[in-house]
Enzyme design. Sequence first.
Site, short mmCIF file in Angstrom:
data_model
loop_
_atom_site.label_atom_id
_atom_site.label_comp_id
_atom_site.label_asym_id
_atom_site.label_seq_id
_atom_site.Cartn_x
_atom_site.Cartn_y
_atom_site.Cartn_z
N ARG A 61 0.72 -1.43 0.12
CA ARG A 61 -0.15 0.12 0.10
C ARG A 61 0.91 1.32 -0.02
NH1 ARG A 61 -4.46 -0.39 4.35
NH2 ARG A 61 -5.02 1.76 3.15
N CYS A 62 2.01 1.01 0.07
CA CYS A 62 2.92 2.28 0.27
C CYS A 62 3.82 2.56 -1.06
CB CYS A 62 4.05 2.02 1.34
SG CYS A 62 5.45 3.37 1.28
N SER A 63 3.71 3.71 -1.92
CA SER A 63 4.24 4.02 -3.00
C SER A 63 5.60 3.75 -3.16
CB SER A 63 3.70 5.37 -3.49
OG SER A 63 4.36 6.45 -2.55
#
Length: 133
Positions: free
Chosen positions: A24-26
Amino acid sequence: MHPRIAQDADLLLETMLKIYHNPRCSKSRGALALVEQFGRQQGIPVDVIEYLKQPPTEADLQELQRMLRIDARAMVRDGEAKYADLKLEDADDATLLSALARHPELLQRPLVVYRGRAIIARPPELLEEFLQA
């Protein structure tokens, strides 16, 4: 285990790339892309650990801290609400590592391990230098 097999297993572990990843973390997704590209180019296996689903143990975190060569505090996302809830502002390394094992969302990301070393892979330029070193 036969000594040759043990030696081969140790070599594989040393050359394997490992990334503690949060999809979920770019920044984590960007680091994963770099790690996978490097792994393909070098013919190195990549072990992707979604640490929110498979949290590292305290022993894993101690080993990561050793490879990172940093205080446990630098491994913690201190802007998270859970950090304040747990009152970790003045916690020592042992308390922080224990909190990270119980609350993996506090772990800095992404973490990449390669050749017995580790890095918190932000910004991506640090990761590129780390992999090439």
